[in-house]
Scaffold this active site. Structure first.
Site, PDB file in Angstrom:
ATOM      1  N   GLU A 199       0.840  -1.110  -0.109  1.00 28.88           N
ATOM      2  CA  GLU A 199      -0.133   0.043  -0.065  1.00 28.88           C
ATOM      3  C   GLU A 199       0.870   1.122  -0.108  1.00 28.88           C
ATOM      4  O   GLU A 199       0.669   2.370  -0.616  1.00 28.88           O
ATOM      5  CB  GLU A 199      -0.882   0.107   1.171  1.00 28.88           C
ATOM      6  CG  GLU A 199      -2.069  -0.760   0.982  1.00 28.88           C
ATOM      7  CD  GLU A 199      -3.126  -0.936   2.342  1.00 28.88           C
ATOM      8  OE1 GLU A 199      -2.585  -0.905   3.519  1.00 28.88           O
ATOM      9  OE2 GLU A 199      -4.314  -0.956   2.380  1.00 28.88           O
ATOM     10  N   ARG A 250      -8.051  31.628 -17.834  1.00 25.03           N
ATOM     11  CA  ARG A 250      -8.891  32.605 -17.018  1.00 25.03           C
ATOM     12  C   ARG A 250      -8.204  33.990 -16.914  1.00 25.03           C
ATOM     13  O   ARG A 250      -7.168  34.301 -16.675  1.00 25.03           O
ATOM     14  CB  ARG A 250      -9.193  32.138 -15.692  1.00 25.03           C
ATOM     15  CG  ARG A 250      -9.815  33.102 -14.541  1.00 25.03           C
ATOM     16  CD  ARG A 250     -11.330  33.013 -14.943  1.00 25.03           C
ATOM     17  NE  ARG A 250     -12.058  33.891 -13.882  1.00 25.03           N
ATOM     18  CZ  ARG A 250     -13.213  34.304 -13.885  1.00 25.03           C
ATOM     19  NH1 ARG A 250     -13.816  34.115 -15.140  1.00 25.03           N
ATOM     20  NH2 ARG A 250     -13.756  34.725 -12.899  1.00 25.03           N
ATOM     21  N   GLN A 287       1.817  36.984  -9.903  1.00 25.24           N
ATOM     22  CA  GLN A 287       3.004  36.036  -9.494  1.00 25.24           C
ATOM     23  C   GLN A 287       2.355  35.470  -8.471  1.00 25.24           C
ATOM     24  O   GLN A 287       3.016  34.100  -8.225  1.00 25.24           O
ATOM     25  CB  GLN A 287       4.018  37.087  -8.949  1.00 25.24           C
ATOM     26  CG  GLN A 287       5.149  36.231  -8.416  1.00 25.24           C
ATOM     27  CD  GLN A 287       6.180  37.389  -7.895  1.00 25.24           C
ATOM     28  OE1 GLN A 287       5.855  38.247  -7.007  1.00 25.24           O
ATOM     29  NE2 GLN A 287       7.446  37.404  -8.389  1.00 25.24           N
TER      30      GLN A 287
END
Ligand SMILES: Cc1cc2nc3c(=O)[nH]c(=O)nc-3n(C[C@H](O)[C@H](O)[C@H](O)COP(=O)(O)OP(=O)(O)OC[C@H]3O[C@@H](n4cnc5c(N)ncnc54)[C@H](O)[C@@H]3O)c2cc1C
Length: 380
Positions: free
Chosen positions: A241, A267, A278
Protein backbone atom coordinates in the site's frame (compact mmCIF):
# COMPACT_ATOMS: atom_id res chain seq x y z
CA UNK A 1 20.18 5.06 -7.11
CA UNK A 2 18.75 5.14 -10.63
CA UNK A 3 15.00 4.80 -10.79
CA UNK A 4 14.52 6.53 -14.11
CA UNK A 5 11.94 4.85 -16.33
CA UNK A 6 12.98 2.71 -19.29
CA UNK A 7 11.72 3.56 -22.80
CA UNK A 8 9.37 0.59 -22.50
CA UNK A 9 7.95 1.92 -19.23
CA UNK A 10 7.47 5.39 -20.74
CA UNK A 11 5.54 3.88 -23.67
CA UNK A 12 3.53 1.68 -21.27
CA UNK A 13 2.73 4.71 -19.13
CA UNK A 14 1.49 6.59 -22.19
CA UNK A 15 -0.78 3.75 -23.32
CA UNK A 16 -2.26 3.29 -19.82
CA UNK A 17 -2.80 7.05 -19.52
CA UNK A 18 -4.59 7.11 -22.91
CA UNK A 19 -6.84 4.22 -21.89
CA UNK A 20 -7.75 5.92 -18.59
CA UNK A 21 -8.39 9.28 -20.27
CA UNK A 22 -10.68 7.61 -22.82
CA UNK A 23 -12.45 5.15 -20.49
CA UNK A 24 -12.26 6.20 -16.84
CA UNK A 25 -12.39 10.00 -17.05
CA UNK A 26 -15.61 10.52 -19.06
CA UNK A 27 -18.06 9.26 -16.39
CA UNK A 28 -15.95 10.11 -13.33
CA UNK A 29 -17.96 13.15 -12.25
CA UNK A 30 -21.32 11.34 -12.52
CA UNK A 31 -20.04 8.26 -10.71
CA UNK A 32 -18.79 10.52 -7.93
CA UNK A 33 -22.13 12.31 -7.62
CA UNK A 34 -24.11 9.06 -7.65
CA UNK A 35 -21.61 7.10 -5.53
CA UNK A 36 -21.75 4.47 -8.25
CA UNK A 37 -19.36 1.69 -9.23
CA UNK A 38 -19.26 1.00 -12.98
CA UNK A 39 -18.55 -2.59 -13.86
CA UNK A 40 -18.12 -1.74 -17.56
CA UNK A 41 -15.04 0.37 -16.74
CA UNK A 42 -13.71 -2.54 -14.71
CA UNK A 43 -14.31 -4.95 -17.60
CA UNK A 44 -12.36 -2.66 -19.89
CA UNK A 45 -9.55 -2.52 -17.30
CA UNK A 46 -9.44 -6.33 -17.35
CA UNK A 47 -9.48 -6.40 -21.16
CA UNK A 48 -6.40 -4.16 -21.16
CA UNK A 49 -4.53 -6.89 -19.29
CA UNK A 50 -4.12 -4.61 -16.29
CA UNK A 51 -6.14 -6.46 -13.63
CA UNK A 52 -3.29 -8.87 -12.97
CA UNK A 53 -0.37 -6.52 -13.57
CA UNK A 54 1.59 -7.39 -10.39
CA UNK A 55 0.97 -11.16 -10.61
CA UNK A 56 3.31 -13.69 -12.26
CA UNK A 57 2.46 -14.79 -15.81
CA UNK A 58 2.11 -18.44 -14.83
CA UNK A 59 -1.04 -17.49 -12.90
CA UNK A 60 -2.47 -15.35 -15.70
CA UNK A 61 -0.90 -12.08 -14.58
CA UNK A 62 1.21 -9.67 -16.60
CA UNK A 63 4.32 -10.17 -14.45
CA UNK A 64 4.85 -6.44 -14.05
CA UNK A 65 7.62 -5.17 -11.82
CA UNK A 66 6.94 -2.99 -8.78
CA UNK A 67 7.90 0.06 -10.86
CA UNK A 68 5.56 -1.04 -13.68
CA UNK A 69 2.71 -1.14 -11.16
CA UNK A 70 3.64 2.28 -9.78
CA UNK A 71 3.76 3.79 -13.27
CA UNK A 72 0.41 2.25 -14.28
CA UNK A 73 -1.32 3.27 -11.06
CA UNK A 74 -0.02 6.82 -11.44
CA UNK A 75 -1.06 7.01 -15.11
CA UNK A 76 -4.58 5.74 -14.39
CA UNK A 77 -5.02 8.38 -11.69
CA UNK A 78 -3.66 11.12 -13.92
CA UNK A 79 -5.70 10.16 -16.99
CA UNK A 80 -8.83 8.95 -15.18
CA UNK A 81 -9.45 11.71 -12.60
CA UNK A 82 -11.28 9.13 -10.49
CA UNK A 83 -9.76 8.42 -7.07
CA UNK A 84 -12.46 5.82 -6.48
CA UNK A 85 -11.43 3.73 -9.47
CA UNK A 86 -7.81 3.81 -8.28
CA UNK A 87 -8.90 2.84 -4.78
CA UNK A 88 -10.79 -0.19 -6.08
CA UNK A 89 -8.01 -1.28 -8.41
CA UNK A 90 -5.43 -0.75 -5.66
CA UNK A 91 -7.43 -2.90 -3.25
CA UNK A 92 -7.89 -5.54 -5.97
CA UNK A 93 -4.18 -5.67 -6.84
CA UNK A 94 -2.35 -4.94 -3.65
CA UNK A 95 -4.46 -6.39 -0.84
CA UNK A 96 -6.90 -8.54 -2.83
CA UNK A 97 -4.61 -10.50 -5.16
CA UNK A 98 -0.96 -10.09 -4.12
CA UNK A 99 -1.35 -11.84 -0.72
CA UNK A 100 -2.81 -14.92 -2.44
CA UNK A 101 0.00 -14.89 -4.99
CA UNK A 102 2.75 -14.45 -2.40
CA UNK A 103 1.40 -16.66 0.39
CA UNK A 104 -1.11 -18.98 -1.22
CA UNK A 105 -0.64 -22.70 -1.72
CA UNK A 106 -0.40 -23.87 -5.32
CA UNK A 107 -4.04 -24.97 -5.10
CA UNK A 108 -5.20 -21.58 -3.75
CA UNK A 109 -3.31 -19.75 -6.49
CA UNK A 110 -4.76 -21.97 -9.24
CA UNK A 111 -8.26 -21.50 -7.84
CA UNK A 112 -8.31 -17.72 -7.45
CA UNK A 113 -5.59 -16.01 -9.47
CA UNK A 114 -6.80 -16.68 -13.05
CA UNK A 115 -10.12 -14.91 -12.32
CA UNK A 116 -8.46 -12.10 -10.39
CA UNK A 117 -5.86 -11.50 -13.08
CA UNK A 118 -8.25 -11.40 -16.04
CA UNK A 119 -10.61 -9.08 -14.15
CA UNK A 120 -13.57 -11.49 -14.17
CA UNK A 121 -13.26 -11.50 -10.37
CA UNK A 122 -12.70 -8.67 -7.92
CA UNK A 123 -10.55 -9.06 -4.82
CA UNK A 124 -10.79 -7.52 -1.36
CA UNK A 125 -9.10 -7.55 2.03
CA UNK A 126 -10.80 -7.27 5.42
CA UNK A 127 -8.70 -6.56 8.48
CA UNK A 128 -10.20 -3.32 9.87
CA UNK A 129 -12.91 -3.63 12.51
CA UNK A 130 -14.99 -1.07 14.40
CA UNK A 131 -12.63 -1.42 17.38
CA UNK A 132 -9.43 -2.25 15.45
CA UNK A 133 -8.23 0.37 12.98
CA UNK A 134 -4.69 1.69 13.47
CA UNK A 135 -4.31 -0.96 16.15
CA UNK A 136 -4.52 -3.78 13.62
CA UNK A 137 -3.68 -6.34 16.30
CA UNK A 138 -6.78 -5.44 18.30
CA UNK A 139 -9.02 -7.75 16.25
CA UNK A 140 -12.17 -9.11 17.85
CA UNK A 141 -13.27 -11.33 14.95
CA UNK A 142 -12.63 -14.93 15.93
CA UNK A 143 -11.95 -18.09 13.99
CA UNK A 144 -12.56 -21.32 15.87
CA UNK A 145 -11.50 -24.70 14.59
CA UNK A 146 -14.37 -27.17 14.15
CA UNK A 147 -13.26 -30.49 12.68
CA UNK A 148 -11.93 -29.86 9.18
CA UNK A 149 -13.36 -26.33 9.12
CA UNK A 150 -12.86 -22.96 10.73
CA UNK A 151 -15.86 -20.90 11.85
CA UNK A 152 -15.48 -17.11 11.65
CA UNK A 153 -17.56 -14.61 13.61
CA UNK A 154 -17.17 -10.85 13.80
CA UNK A 155 -17.63 -7.52 12.05
CA UNK A 156 -15.38 -5.74 9.56
CA UNK A 157 -15.69 -2.14 8.46
CA UNK A 158 -14.38 0.07 5.61
CA UNK A 159 -13.95 -2.87 3.26
CA UNK A 160 -13.10 -1.56 -0.21
CA UNK A 161 -14.84 -3.62 -2.91
CA UNK A 162 -16.83 -5.36 -0.15
CA UNK A 163 -20.11 -5.27 -2.09
CA UNK A 164 -18.56 -6.39 -5.42
CA UNK A 165 -15.79 -8.75 -4.36
CA UNK A 166 -15.75 -12.40 -5.37
CA UNK A 167 -13.04 -13.27 -2.89
CA UNK A 168 -11.94 -11.58 0.31
CA UNK A 169 -9.02 -12.29 2.60
CA UNK A 170 -10.33 -11.99 6.16
CA UNK A 171 -8.19 -11.67 9.28
CA UNK A 172 -9.40 -13.31 12.47
CA UNK A 173 -8.05 -14.05 15.91
CA UNK A 174 -6.99 -17.65 16.38
CA UNK A 175 -5.20 -17.24 19.70
CA UNK A 176 -4.47 -14.71 22.44
CA UNK A 177 -1.91 -12.86 20.32
CA UNK A 178 -2.33 -14.70 17.02
CA UNK A 179 -4.32 -13.81 13.93
CA UNK A 180 -4.80 -15.97 10.85
CA UNK A 181 -5.73 -14.93 7.30
CA UNK A 182 -8.55 -16.82 5.56
CA UNK A 183 -9.44 -16.72 1.88
CA UNK A 184 -13.22 -16.44 1.88
CA UNK A 185 -15.42 -17.05 -1.15
CA UNK A 186 -17.92 -14.19 -0.87
CA UNK A 187 -20.81 -16.47 -1.93
CA UNK A 188 -20.37 -18.19 1.45
CA UNK A 189 -23.69 -17.58 3.29
CA UNK A 190 -21.76 -16.59 6.42
CA UNK A 191 -20.08 -13.70 4.54
CA UNK A 192 -22.72 -11.01 4.77
CA UNK A 193 -22.29 -7.64 3.09
CA UNK A 194 -23.83 -4.97 5.29
CA UNK A 195 -24.38 -1.26 4.93
CA UNK A 196 -22.60 0.45 2.02
CA UNK A 197 -20.72 3.42 3.43
CA UNK A 198 -21.50 6.90 2.11
CA UNK A 199 -18.06 8.46 1.73
CA UNK A 200 -16.69 11.98 1.34
CA UNK A 201 -14.46 11.02 -1.60
CA UNK A 202 -13.43 8.08 -3.79
CA UNK A 203 -17.16 7.65 -4.12
CA UNK A 204 -17.11 5.46 -7.22
CA UNK A 205 -15.45 2.74 -5.15
CA UNK A 206 -17.89 0.70 -3.06
CA UNK A 207 -17.00 0.39 0.64
CA UNK A 208 -18.99 -1.73 3.08
CA UNK A 209 -19.32 -3.29 6.46
CA UNK A 210 -19.00 -7.06 6.42
CA UNK A 211 -20.53 -9.37 9.01
CA UNK A 212 -19.07 -12.83 9.45
CA UNK A 213 -21.89 -14.89 10.86
CA UNK A 214 -20.90 -18.49 11.61
CA UNK A 215 -18.92 -18.26 8.40
CA UNK A 216 -17.66 -21.81 7.92
CA UNK A 217 -14.59 -22.23 5.71
CA UNK A 218 -12.55 -25.35 5.05
CA UNK A 219 -9.07 -25.56 6.60
CA UNK A 220 -7.46 -25.24 3.18
CA UNK A 221 -8.64 -21.61 3.10
CA UNK A 222 -5.95 -20.57 5.58
CA UNK A 223 -3.61 -18.16 3.79
CA UNK A 224 0.02 -18.33 4.88
CA UNK A 225 1.00 -19.75 8.23
CA UNK A 226 -1.64 -20.21 10.89
CA UNK A 227 -1.32 -17.49 13.52
CA UNK A 228 1.09 -15.45 11.38
CA UNK A 229 -1.30 -13.14 9.55
CA UNK A 230 -0.23 -9.91 11.20
CA UNK A 231 3.52 -10.00 10.78
CA UNK A 232 3.53 -12.09 7.59
CA UNK A 233 0.55 -11.29 5.36
CA UNK A 234 -0.74 -7.95 6.72
CA UNK A 235 2.72 -6.46 7.08
CA UNK A 236 3.35 -7.11 3.41
CA UNK A 237 -0.03 -5.62 2.44
CA UNK A 238 0.83 -2.39 4.25
CA UNK A 239 4.17 -2.36 2.45
CA UNK A 240 2.51 -2.69 -0.98
CA UNK A 241 0.00 0.00 0.00
CA UNK A 242 2.82 2.40 0.95
CA UNK A 243 4.90 1.81 -2.17
CA UNK A 244 2.55 0.82 -5.02
CA UNK A 245 -0.99 1.86 -4.09
CA UNK A 246 0.05 5.33 -2.94
CA UNK A 247 1.32 6.10 -6.47
CA UNK A 248 -2.26 6.96 -7.40
CA UNK A 249 -1.86 10.04 -5.18
CA UNK A 250 1.02 11.20 -7.36
CA UNK A 251 -1.06 10.75 -10.52
CA UNK A 252 -3.89 12.67 -8.88
CA UNK A 253 -1.52 15.53 -8.01
CA UNK A 254 -0.28 15.65 -11.60
CA UNK A 255 -3.84 15.77 -12.95
CA UNK A 256 -4.67 18.60 -10.54
CA UNK A 257 -1.60 20.60 -11.55
CA UNK A 258 -2.37 20.09 -15.25
CA UNK A 259 -5.91 21.42 -14.70
CA UNK A 260 -4.53 24.45 -12.85
CA UNK A 261 -1.98 25.32 -15.55
CA UNK A 262 -4.67 25.20 -18.24
CA UNK A 263 -7.11 27.23 -16.15
CA UNK A 264 -4.56 29.87 -15.11
CA UNK A 265 -3.62 30.49 -18.74
CA UNK A 266 -7.24 30.71 -19.85
CA UNK A 267 -8.95 32.62 -17.05
CA UNK A 268 -8.58 36.39 -17.42
CA UNK A 269 -9.02 39.01 -14.70
CA UNK A 270 -7.88 42.63 -14.79
CA UNK A 271 -7.36 42.19 -18.53
CA UNK A 272 -4.81 39.38 -18.42
CA UNK A 273 -4.57 35.66 -17.70
CA UNK A 274 -4.37 35.01 -13.95
CA UNK A 275 -1.17 32.97 -14.62
CA UNK A 276 0.54 36.34 -15.08
CA UNK A 277 -0.07 37.27 -11.45
CA UNK A 278 2.92 36.22 -9.42
CA UNK A 279 0.74 34.98 -6.57
CA UNK A 280 -0.89 32.46 -8.91
CA UNK A 281 2.32 31.52 -10.76
CA UNK A 282 4.09 30.88 -7.45
CA UNK A 283 1.24 28.67 -6.30
CA UNK A 284 1.75 26.58 -9.46
CA UNK A 285 5.47 26.42 -8.70
CA UNK A 286 4.78 25.26 -5.15
CA UNK A 287 2.39 22.61 -6.44
CA UNK A 288 5.09 21.34 -8.81
CA UNK A 289 7.66 21.19 -5.98
CA UNK A 290 5.26 19.19 -3.79
CA UNK A 291 4.36 16.88 -6.68
CA UNK A 292 7.99 16.09 -7.52
CA UNK A 293 8.81 15.61 -3.83
CA UNK A 294 6.08 13.00 -3.63
CA UNK A 295 6.96 11.36 -6.93
CA UNK A 296 10.63 11.05 -5.98
CA UNK A 297 9.73 9.63 -2.56
CA UNK A 298 7.33 7.05 -4.04
CA UNK A 299 9.73 6.00 -6.83
CA UNK A 300 12.58 5.72 -4.33
CA UNK A 301 10.56 3.50 -1.97
CA UNK A 302 9.26 1.42 -4.89
CA UNK A 303 12.72 1.06 -6.42
CA UNK A 304 14.13 -0.14 -3.09
CA UNK A 305 11.26 -2.61 -2.74
CA UNK A 306 11.84 -3.86 -6.28
CA UNK A 307 15.52 -4.45 -5.57
CA UNK A 308 14.72 -6.21 -2.26
CA UNK A 309 16.52 -3.52 -0.30
CA UNK A 310 15.40 -2.34 3.16
CA UNK A 311 12.74 0.32 2.63
CA UNK A 312 10.39 0.52 5.61
CA UNK A 313 11.49 4.08 6.43
CA UNK A 314 11.25 5.19 2.77
CA UNK A 315 7.78 3.61 2.36
CA UNK A 316 6.44 5.45 5.42
CA UNK A 317 8.04 8.72 4.26
CA UNK A 318 6.39 8.31 0.83
CA UNK A 319 3.01 7.47 2.36
CA UNK A 320 3.20 10.40 4.75
CA UNK A 321 4.27 12.89 2.07
CA UNK A 322 1.60 11.90 -0.44
CA UNK A 323 -1.08 11.77 2.26
CA UNK A 324 -0.33 15.33 3.35
CA UNK A 325 0.87 17.10 0.21
CA UNK A 326 -1.84 15.81 -2.15
CA UNK A 327 -4.40 17.53 0.09
CA UNK A 328 -2.37 20.77 0.10
CA UNK A 329 -2.10 20.67 -3.70
CA UNK A 330 -5.82 20.12 -4.08
CA UNK A 331 -6.54 23.08 -1.78
CA UNK A 332 -4.18 25.27 -3.83
CA UNK A 333 -5.91 24.07 -6.99
CA UNK A 334 -9.29 25.16 -5.63
CA UNK A 335 -7.84 28.57 -4.75
CA UNK A 336 -6.45 29.00 -8.27
CA UNK A 337 -9.88 28.16 -9.70
CA UNK A 338 -11.55 30.73 -7.39
CA UNK A 339 -15.31 30.30 -7.00
CA UNK A 340 -15.37 27.79 -9.86
CA UNK A 341 -13.03 25.55 -7.90
CA UNK A 342 -15.64 25.39 -5.19
CA UNK A 343 -18.18 23.95 -7.61
CA UNK A 344 -18.68 20.30 -8.31
CA UNK A 345 -18.41 21.05 -12.06
CA UNK A 346 -14.61 21.12 -11.86
CA UNK A 347 -12.34 18.17 -11.16
CA UNK A 348 -10.36 20.01 -8.47
CA UNK A 349 -13.20 19.88 -5.95
CA UNK A 350 -13.39 16.09 -6.35
CA UNK A 351 -9.59 15.89 -6.24
CA UNK A 352 -9.61 17.36 -2.73
CA UNK A 353 -12.17 14.87 -1.44
CA UNK A 354 -10.40 11.95 -3.13
CA UNK A 355 -6.94 13.06 -1.92
CA UNK A 356 -7.91 13.13 1.75
CA UNK A 357 -8.05 9.33 1.92
CA UNK A 358 -4.27 9.23 1.39
CA UNK A 359 -3.67 10.37 4.96
CA UNK A 360 -6.06 7.79 6.44
CA UNK A 361 -6.28 4.48 4.53
CA UNK A 362 -3.45 1.95 4.73
CA UNK A 363 -2.09 3.53 7.92
CA UNK A 364 -2.75 7.15 8.90
CA UNK A 365 -0.18 9.95 8.70
CA UNK A 366 0.21 9.73 12.48
CA UNK A 367 1.02 6.01 12.22
CA UNK A 368 3.62 6.75 9.51
CA UNK A 369 5.27 9.28 11.84
CA UNK A 370 5.16 6.67 14.61
CA UNK A 371 6.97 4.17 12.36
CA UNK A 372 9.52 6.74 11.17
CA UNK A 373 10.26 7.93 14.71
CA UNK A 374 10.56 4.37 16.03
CA UNK A 375 13.04 3.55 13.28
CA UNK A 376 14.98 6.73 14.08
CA UNK A 377 15.03 5.92 17.78
CA UNK A 378 15.82 2.24 17.28
CA UNK A 379 12.56 1.29 18.97
CA UNK A 380 10.87 -0.66 16.14
C1 LIG B 1 -12.29 4.67 2.12
C2 LIG B 1 -11.57 3.67 3.00
C3 LIG B 1 -11.22 2.44 2.48
C4 LIG B 1 -10.63 1.48 3.31
N1 LIG B 1 -10.36 0.23 2.80
C5 LIG B 1 -10.01 -0.76 3.66
C6 LIG B 1 -9.95 -2.13 3.20
O1 LIG B 1 -10.17 -2.41 2.02
N2 LIG B 1 -9.66 -3.09 4.10
C7 LIG B 1 -9.41 -2.81 5.41
O2 LIG B 1 -9.14 -3.74 6.16
N3 LIG B 1 -9.43 -1.53 5.88
C8 LIG B 1 -9.74 -0.51 5.04
N4 LIG B 1 -9.81 0.80 5.49
C9 LIG B 1 -9.52 1.08 6.90
C10 LIG B 1 -8.30 1.96 7.14
O3 LIG B 1 -7.12 1.24 6.94
C11 LIG B 1 -8.46 2.55 8.55
O4 LIG B 1 -9.49 3.51 8.47
C12 LIG B 1 -7.19 3.18 9.04
O5 LIG B 1 -6.21 2.21 9.29
C13 LIG B 1 -7.42 3.98 10.35
O6 LIG B 1 -8.18 3.26 11.28
P1 LIG B 1 -9.47 3.96 11.97
O7 LIG B 1 -10.29 4.52 10.88
O8 LIG B 1 -10.10 2.97 12.87
O9 LIG B 1 -8.89 5.16 12.80
P2 LIG B 1 -8.27 5.10 14.28
O10 LIG B 1 -7.24 4.05 14.36
O11 LIG B 1 -9.39 5.07 15.26
O12 LIG B 1 -7.55 6.52 14.36
C14 LIG B 1 -8.22 7.73 14.73
C15 LIG B 1 -7.16 8.81 14.87
O13 LIG B 1 -6.26 8.48 15.95
C16 LIG B 1 -4.94 8.44 15.47
N5 LIG B 1 -4.19 7.39 16.15
C17 LIG B 1 -4.55 6.10 16.36
N6 LIG B 1 -3.58 5.44 17.00
C18 LIG B 1 -2.54 6.30 17.16
C19 LIG B 1 -1.24 6.22 17.73
N7 LIG B 1 -0.78 5.08 18.26
N8 LIG B 1 -0.46 7.33 17.72
C20 LIG B 1 -0.91 8.49 17.18
N9 LIG B 1 -2.13 8.63 16.63
C21 LIG B 1 -2.94 7.55 16.61
C22 LIG B 1 -5.05 8.16 13.97
O14 LIG B 1 -3.90 8.60 13.27
C23 LIG B 1 -6.29 8.97 13.63
O15 LIG B 1 -5.95 10.31 13.44
C24 LIG B 1 -10.34 1.79 4.66
C25 LIG B 1 -10.66 3.06 5.17
C26 LIG B 1 -11.29 4.00 4.36
C27 LIG B 1 -11.67 5.33 4.95
Amino acid sequence: MDFSLTDEQIAFRRSVFDWAAATVAPGASDRDKDGRWDHEVWKSFGAQGLAGLPIAEEYGGAGGSIMDCVVANEAIAEGGHDGGFNLSLGAHWVIGSVPIWLHGTEEQKRRWLPGLTDGSMVGAWASTEPEAGSDAAGLLTTAVRDGDDWVLNGTKIFITNGPIADVCTVLAKTGEKAATAFIVDTTNPGFQVGRELDKMGCRSSPTAEIALVDCRVPADCVLGDEGAALWQVAFECFDWERTVMIASGVGGMQATLNSCIAYAKERKQFGKPIAQFQAVAHKLAEMKVKLETCRTAVYRAAYLKQTNAEHQMEASIAKYLVGELAVQNALDAIQIHGGYGYLRDFNVERALRDAKLGSIGGGTSEIQKLIISRLLLGDS
